[in-house]
Design a protein around this motif. Structure first.
Motif, short mmCIF file in Angstrom:
data_model
loop_
_atom_site.label_atom_id
_atom_site.label_comp_id
_atom_site.label_asym_id
_atom_site.label_seq_id
_atom_site.Cartn_x
_atom_site.Cartn_y
_atom_site.Cartn_z
N UNK B 371 0.80 -1.22 0.00
CA UNK B 371 0.00 0.00 0.00
C UNK B 371 0.84 1.28 0.00
N UNK B 372 2.10 1.23 0.42
CA UNK B 372 2.83 2.49 0.32
C UNK B 372 4.20 2.30 -0.31
N UNK B 373 4.70 3.39 -0.85
CA UNK B 373 5.86 3.33 -1.71
C UNK B 373 7.12 2.98 -0.93
N UNK B 374 7.14 3.34 0.32
CA UNK B 374 8.31 3.07 1.14
C UNK B 374 8.58 1.56 1.22
N UNK B 375 7.53 0.82 1.57
CA UNK B 375 7.75 -0.62 1.71
C UNK B 375 7.95 -1.30 0.36
N UNK B 376 7.31 -0.77 -0.67
CA UNK B 376 7.53 -1.34 -2.00
C UNK B 376 8.99 -1.22 -2.38
N UNK B 377 9.55 -0.05 -2.11
CA UNK B 377 10.93 0.19 -2.48
C UNK B 377 11.86 -0.77 -1.74
N UNK B 378 11.60 -0.95 -0.45
CA UNK B 378 12.44 -1.88 0.31
C UNK B 378 12.30 -3.30 -0.20
N UNK B 379 11.06 -3.67 -0.52
CA UNK B 379 10.82 -5.03 -1.00
C UNK B 379 11.51 -5.25 -2.34
N UNK B 380 11.43 -4.25 -3.21
CA UNK B 380 12.06 -4.38 -4.53
C UNK B 380 13.56 -4.54 -4.37
N UNK B 381 14.08 -3.78 -3.42
CA UNK B 381 15.51 -3.87 -3.13
C UNK B 381 15.88 -5.30 -2.73
N UNK B 382 15.03 -5.91 -1.89
CA UNK B 382 15.34 -7.27 -1.44
C UNK B 382 15.23 -8.27 -2.56
N UNK B 383 14.24 -8.06 -3.42
CA UNK B 383 14.11 -8.98 -4.57
C UNK B 383 15.33 -8.87 -5.47
N UNK B 384 15.84 -7.67 -5.57
CA UNK B 384 17.02 -7.48 -6.41
C UNK B 384 18.20 -8.26 -5.85
N UNK B 385 18.33 -8.25 -4.52
CA UNK B 385 19.38 -9.08 -3.90
C UNK B 385 19.11 -10.56 -4.13
N UNK B 399 18.44 -21.59 -2.83
CA UNK B 399 17.41 -21.67 -1.81
C UNK B 399 17.48 -20.45 -0.89
N UNK B 400 18.70 -19.99 -0.64
CA UNK B 400 18.82 -18.78 0.16
C UNK B 400 18.14 -17.61 -0.53
N UNK B 401 18.29 -17.58 -1.85
CA UNK B 401 17.65 -16.52 -2.62
C UNK B 401 16.15 -16.53 -2.43
N UNK B 402 15.56 -17.73 -2.53
CA UNK B 402 14.11 -17.82 -2.35
C UNK B 402 13.74 -17.42 -0.93
N UNK B 403 14.50 -17.93 0.04
CA UNK B 403 14.19 -17.62 1.43
C UNK B 403 14.26 -16.11 1.66
N UNK B 404 15.26 -15.50 1.06
CA UNK B 404 15.45 -14.06 1.21
C UNK B 404 14.27 -13.30 0.62
N UNK B 405 13.85 -13.74 -0.56
CA UNK B 405 12.74 -13.07 -1.22
C UNK B 405 11.47 -13.23 -0.39
N UNK B 406 11.22 -14.45 0.11
CA UNK B 406 10.00 -14.69 0.88
C UNK B 406 9.99 -13.83 2.14
#
Lengths: 358, 528
Positions: B371-385, B399-406
């Protein structure tokens, strides 16, 4: 009819329009009859390929220009068949190995083995060695580059490699040290202007200097693009008007529009909108570094001074990650999201300041 | 007393194994040895007998110790736990076949494991007086290099299968008393999975000539679709009957019936419901678990009672539920911070598709759940990692990648959006680029520069110049320029095709779904 770009391409090293001393050096190099592996690098449209072809012509005569297209077939270890296009003459073979994607290592190894294991039949007519021309070396995977490095040493007696790359930073140091690196910088605006004027003179057209200057500014130092732009200008409107519209590629406009949308609204909904635009760009084959570059360029033009540094830093960070990762869209999207966040933070802090001030 | 019985039974096995020094050349003469072509029950029987000698369980069934699966195999249609409608479908097919004899020779039974496909077939075939001949892929093939070089002796798997079918369809069995015959193929030779064309040829051939029905049993939708594409099914008049997992009540009823017949009762700490849940609609697994629990109990009656638990079959959570658990994560606040209702580790364990694809799904769908851009940005950052982790060719980092994304998405999404949106499948474009580049080389041979340059600088401008394109070039330009949206979409489809198979399977399966998601049906894709 042929395009101006092809029509007025210089064919001999003595007739280049710019970088004349470099051309002189190249000529001296070839006149010895032998040279080391070469690595040409420089931005696109600077004339790398033109120089390579001139070099070959200097070495072998006009026979090099008789080109034929061919398909090379390769088989990967898991029996997948690859087909790669090649362009060859009696003296050289040209290939873009990065087209094979992750299988480029096989292409590089097989090609060089096939080409290099046999000696030339007619040493007097064909020269002592064959030339293998590899395009886009910087797009090769690290594996392929390692393979290249080994084969380069092994077959130096029978073949010479000419490598062509946009940026040297993606080429492994081992290859860089084994080649004579030749940088071909973009022509300066003045050089572009004089070339455009020359071409128009040969075509019997009169090109206003003002328009030539505008084209030179718009083409980003890419001579090919400049000449194409000039030609489209001619088709759109002749006689030339110095204020006439210069056609820009659609994708560029599209990226600029995207940048404006980012600045306009910052919300998850808008991010979705941007994502579909990014998909569109990727689907049309626009390379990611270009997307990054142009987005950044446009954003920097339109954002506040205080956030510029942060935006550049973020762009560098995500561009780096993109090379580490594999799926482009992850990083592009994260970049856009971060940009939106920076912009929102800036706006809120700005509003706070105003409130405090009042 | 117990010792003696143990001794006796070991003696018995010794003797019986000694008796077998000669291998019978005719299968069905010895009663305890059924043909290789038929199901190798014997080995199983013997194995159980031996274990039976060591562990004296179930006194009633000591003499004829067979598994409950065989012992309580339904013999008449009333015993079947399957839905009446399905039963009728199968019966109708038999009726049709008997009535008209020649048309629809083929039947495909499709459904998850342990839902009673083969059992239904056996029971109804018996009712209609069919004997069943089953194809078992031979395992003991001799791959001696001498034989392979010798053309006359060597037969490939396709030939063997082909010959089996022609023999089985043509010649009646000498021993069978039943008039009609039915061929059952459950175990497809591997070659067909790789190259289904060979099977298609065989099916077409036998559609013209065979005289007895052939039933194929599949338990995997992808394989079924691959082996028998829609066109083939139409062409050869193949009927498909899809089975669902067995219903809860039916499983429990079946287990109760067995308990009654066995005259045992379940221990108090184990619930039939529990067994059903851990089996997930797989009747075979449910019965085996029941058996296991009772056996274990018998063994430990005198000793201290250890609480027996069913070793659970992995809960079958489909992709959409998993996505829902990540993207609409629920939090239960406790005294020190909060906890997720679904443990991220459990979600990670349940991921059954490729890590890259799963993270692709998450990425494609996460934005509209925030719902807000702040958390989206953080989440996108994590997906990028996470993508960087996924790029390493190493299973653990993947598997670490998946765990990190989840975890990244679950933690960042502190206020999930309330509205429901259908899930969309991921789109990746990287592979398509090489196909574009090859197209460009073939259609624009006169341009001597890289395809990248052509796309970026040459084509967009050429399009607006007076350059004359021929037809194929026009097509390429259109598709790259986006002038013709349809070709772009077509190209995108091509790239996505490898995902779509998986997705079709998911959207077809009619498994009951009570996920944590709000909203109704979630088997819905945005189509672009």
């Amino acid at each position: 009819m042929s395009l101006w770009v092809d029509k007025y391409r210089p064919v001999s090293l003595s007739k280049v329009d710019y970088h004349k001393t470099q051309a002189e050096h190249l000529r001296n190099l070839v006149q010895q009859g032998d040279f080391p592996h070469l690595l040409f690098y420089g931005p696109c449209g600077a004339g790398k390929k033109t120089r390579i072809m001139m070099l070959l012509r200097e070495l072998y005569g006009t026979g090099v220009e008789k080109l034929r297209m061919g398909h090379l077939n390769f088989q990967t270890s898991n029996n997948k068949k690859l087909e790669i296009m090649s362009v060859s003459s009696n003296y050289h073979i040209e290939i873009n190995a990065s087209d094979a994607g992750i299988y480029d290592k096989i292409v590089v190894m097989e090609l060089i083995k096939n080409a290099a294991q046999t000696h030339q039949l007619d040493v007097n007519g064909q020269g002592e060695f064959k030339i293998i021309l590899l395009n886009e070396v910087d797009k090769l995977t690290k594996d392929a580059q390692q393979a290249l490095r080994r084969t380069m040493e092994k077959y130096i007696a029978t073949c010479r490699l000419i490598l062509c790359a946009n940026s040297i930073s993606q080429v492994i140091p081992a290859i860089r040290s084994r080649c004579l690196s030749i940088r071909v910088p973009s022509p300066t605006n003045e050089e572009i202007i004089s070339i455009l004027m020359n071409i128009c003179k040969k075509e019997g057209l009169s090109l206003p200097t003002e328009l030539a200057r505008r084209i030179a500014e718009k083409c980003d130092g890419n001579l090919r693009r400049a000449i194409l732009m000039c030609e489209t200008c001619k088709i759109n409107q002749y006689p030339f008007d110095k204020n006439q519209n210069i056609v820009e590629p659609d994708w560029q406009k599209f990226i600029y529009e995207t940048a404006s949308i980012i600045l306009k609204e910052q919300s998850p909904q808008n991010l979705l909108n941007i994502r579909s635009r990014l998909y569109e760009l990727l689907c049309h084959g626009i390379p990611t570094e270009i997307i990054f570059k142009h987005l950044l360029k446009h954003l920097l033009k339109n954002c506040n001074l205080s956030v510029k540094k942060e935006i550049i830093q973020v762009a560098a960070e995500f561009e780096h990650r993109l090379h580490r990762g594999s799926k482009i869209i992850f990083h592009l999207e994260a970049f856009v999201a971060k940009l939106m966040l920076i912009e929102t933070n800036f706006i809120t802090s700005y509003m706070c300041d105003i409130l405090e001030f009042s | 007393m117990e010792k003696i019985s143990k001794y006796n039974s070991t003696m018995h096995t010794l003797v019986s194994s000694k008796k077998r020094w000669v291998t019978p050349s005719f299968d069905s003469f010895t009663s305890d040895n059924v043909t290789q072509v038929k199901k190798p029950f014997t080995s199983r029987k013997r194995a159980i007998h031996q274990t039976g000698s060591r562990v004296p369980f179930i006194s009633a069934s000591q003499n004829k110790s067979v598994t409950w699966l065989e012992k309580y195999q339904p013999q008449n249609p009333d015993d079947l736990v399957i839905h009446n409608k399905k039963l009728k479908e199968v019966e109708d097919w038999f009726k049709n076949y008997v009535a008209r004899n020649s048309c629809n020779k083929y039947l495909i039974l499709n459904g998850p494991c342990g839902c009673g496909k083969t059992t239904v077939l056996r029971v109804i075939a018996k009712q209609f007086n069919f004997s069943i001949v089953e194809w078992i892929t031979p395992l003991d093939r001799d791959y001696n290099s001498d034989l392979i070089s010798d053309d006359q002796n060597y037969q490939n798997a396709v030939e063997i299968f082909d010959q089996f079918l022609s023999r089985a369809t043509r010649y009646p069995s000498l021993l069978s008393t039943m008039k009609l015959k039915l061929i059952l193929v459950k175990d497809f030779p591997n070659i067909f999975l790789q190259n289904s064309d060979t099977l298609h040829d065989i099916v077409r051939k036998f559609a013209l000539i065979n005289t007895c029905p052939i039933v194929f049993v599949c338990n995997d939708d992808i394989i079924a679709r691959n082996l028998f594409p829609e066109t083939l099914r139409k062409e050869c008049n193949m009927q498909t009957i899809n089975f669902n997992p067995v219903h809860c009540k039916a499983v429990i009823k079946a287990m109760q019936r067995i308990l009654e017949l066995e005259r045992t009762t379940l221990p108090s700490n184990i619930n039939l419901d529990h067994i059903y849940q851990s089996s997930g609609g797989d009747l075979r697994s449910a019965i085996l678990k029941l058996y296991f629990n009772i056996v274990k109990l018998d063994n430990e009656t005198e000793k201290d009672k250890v609480t027996t638990t069913c070793n659970e079959k992995d809960e079958n959570v489909d992709l959409f539920k998993l996505l829902g658990r990540v993207l609409y994560s629920k939090r239960n606040s406790g005294p020190d911070g909060y906890k997720f209702e679904h443990d991220p580790n459990d979600i990670l364990d349940a991921v059954s598709i490729q890590p890259v694809t799963f993270v692709g799904f998450l990425r494609e769908n996460y934005i509209s759940r925030f719902s807000d851009i702040n958390s989206v940005s953080n989440a996108a950052n994590k997906l990028s990692y996470a993508d960087i982790l996924l790029t390493q060719h190493n299973k653990e980092t993947n598997m670490m990648g998946v765990a990190f994304a989840i975890r990244g998405l679950m933690v960042e999404n502190n206020k999930p959006a309330k509205s429901f949106k259908p899930f969309v499948k991921p789109r990746f474009y990287e592979e398509g680029l090489t196909s574009i580049s090859n197209d460009i080389y073939t259609t624009f041979p006169e341009f001597q520069h890289s395809h990248r340059d052509i796309i970026l600088h040459t084509l967009p401008l050429l399009d607006k110049s007076s350059y004359v394109f021929d037809d194929s070039q026009k097509k390429i330009v259109n598709s790259i320029e986006g002038g013709n949206q349809r070709t772009v979409i077509k190209r995108m489809r091509k790239m996505e095709s490898r995902f779509s198979i998986q997705l079709d399977r998911i959207s077809d399966s009619n498994q009951p779904c009570d996920s944590t998601l709000k909203g109704g049906s979630i088997y819905h894709f945005g189509t672009t």
